[in-house]
Design an enzyme around this catalytic site. Sequence first.
Site, PDB file in Angstrom:
ATOM      1  N   GLY A   1       0.817  -1.215   0.000  1.00  0.00           N
ATOM      2  CA  GLY A   1       0.000   0.000   0.000  1.00  0.00           C
ATOM      3  C   GLY A   1       0.851   1.266   0.000  1.00  0.00           C
ATOM      4  CG  ASP A   2       3.451   1.795   3.255  1.00  0.00           C
ATOM      5  OD1 ASP A   2       2.297   2.126   3.590  1.00  0.00           O
ATOM      6  OD2 ASP A   2       4.217   1.120   3.982  1.00  0.00           O
TER       7      ASP A   2
HETATM    8  P1  ADP Z   1      -2.007  -2.772   1.982  1.00  0.00           P
HETATM    9  O1  ADP Z   1      -0.553  -3.068   1.831  1.00  0.00           O
HETATM   10  O2  ADP Z   1      -2.241  -1.386   2.467  1.00  0.00           O
HETATM   11  O3  ADP Z   1      -2.799  -3.823   2.695  1.00  0.00           O
HETATM   12  P2  ADP Z   1      -3.272  -3.783  -0.467  1.00  0.00           P
HETATM   13  O4  ADP Z   1      -3.050  -5.184  -0.038  1.00  0.00           O
HETATM   14  O5  ADP Z   1      -4.679  -3.398  -0.728  1.00  0.00           O
HETATM   15  O6  ADP Z   1      -2.616  -2.701   0.499  1.00  0.00           O
HETATM   16  O7  ADP Z   1      -2.417  -3.574  -1.793  1.00  0.00           O
HETATM   17  C1  ADP Z   1      -1.969  -2.330  -2.238  1.00  0.00           C
HETATM   18  C2  ADP Z   1      -1.673  -2.427  -3.706  1.00  0.00           C
HETATM   19  O8  ADP Z   1      -0.645  -3.411  -3.920  1.00  0.00           O
HETATM   20  C3  ADP Z   1      -2.837  -2.899  -4.562  1.00  0.00           C
HETATM   21  O9  ADP Z   1      -3.677  -1.829  -4.925  1.00  0.00           O
HETATM   22  C4  ADP Z   1      -2.098  -3.483  -5.762  1.00  0.00           C
HETATM   23  O10 ADP Z   1      -1.625  -2.459  -6.606  1.00  0.00           O
HETATM   24  C5  ADP Z   1      -0.886  -4.135  -5.117  1.00  0.00           C
HETATM   25  N1  ADP Z   1      -1.166  -5.544  -4.747  1.00  0.00           N
HETATM   26  C6  ADP Z   1      -1.286  -6.055  -3.507  1.00  0.00           C
HETATM   27  N2  ADP Z   1      -1.503  -7.380  -3.554  1.00  0.00           N
HETATM   28  C7  ADP Z   1      -1.525  -7.714  -4.865  1.00  0.00           C
HETATM   29  C8  ADP Z   1      -1.676  -8.939  -5.603  1.00  0.00           C
HETATM   30  N3  ADP Z   1      -1.891 -10.116  -4.985  1.00  0.00           N
HETATM   31  N4  ADP Z   1      -1.621  -8.887  -6.953  1.00  0.00           N
HETATM   32  C9  ADP Z   1      -1.412  -7.726  -7.598  1.00  0.00           C
HETATM   33  N5  ADP Z   1      -1.237  -6.548  -6.982  1.00  0.00           N
HETATM   34  C10 ADP Z   1      -1.291  -6.535  -5.633  1.00  0.00           C
END
Ligand code: ADP
Length: 302
Positions: free
Chosen positions: A257-258
Amino acid sequence: MTNRFLSIGECMVEMAPTSDGTFAMGFAGDTLNTAWYARKLLPETWDVSYLTAVGEDALSDNMVHFLDSAGIDTSLIERRADRTVGLYMIQLSEGERSFAYWRSESAARCLAANAEALQGKLDRAGLIYFSGITLGILSVPDRHKFLDAVGKARSNGSTIAFDPNLRPRLWASEEDMCAAITEAAGFSDIVLPSFEDEASHFGDGSCEETARRYAAERAGLVIVKNGPGNVICLQDGEMTALPANAVGSIVDTTAAGDSFNAGFLAAHLQGKSLALCVEAGNRLASAVIGQRGALVDVVEHV
Ligand code: ADP
């Protein structure tokens, strides 16, 4: 406004286990991760600055040196003789990571203690970025001072970007956390939540619901991340869904996310369209989760 990307929060010392049973020291923190990637992505005409407070001891010197060597401006960092930096240690048990924190007395908790000094540091920054962790480490009076300063900077023309980054253990109660996060969204132009966290603490049934909830606080642009799912954008009443990148093998999702936020905001500051900003966020985040650690050298590939 100046070409300054100003990120505000806490950078901590990280002790991570190595294969020989010892621990390796590093530095990490959500807002620092975003600043670190923003520095890699933005042209030299942009200055990336980190605002926090640290001690005057050798460990604090090390942290500031680390930031300096990453090209991040450290001139706004306050030095306090009475405190030092926070620390966390990662434990590995059968491949699962757990974290122990020593941060309750960290210097960063005082970053908003002097309201006048804080206001001066925010002055004329093109973009001000902070998170729910930045808010969660502050005392209630300091949180009010902080949001007041952000509000004034916004009225003076700074763009405010905020990632709710919900961390219940930093807050007295879930209710307090949700109230403070909602209040902070009202001070922000761009809100960048992650759906999974929002669903667990606000009970949202969909990314669209999360987007509408923050837009109702008058955040002009809400970008809801959802791991591998679509990124949902709500701008001036218009909802758009844009796909995440397909990722072959996921090694470590730390800082997904960061780094997305850094990719998105760096593109936004360079005047790119919403679709290109989301694409830049996805591209960086998907490269970051393909390698171990929060700060990985992926920028030449994105
Ligand atoms: P956080 O780290 O805040 O939990 P997320 O898990 O929602 O955030 O992921 C943030 C971003 O990272 C997503 O919007 C996407 O761009 C990328 N991302 C995370 N997990 C995946 C995945 N399994 N496949 C593709 N992109 C991912």
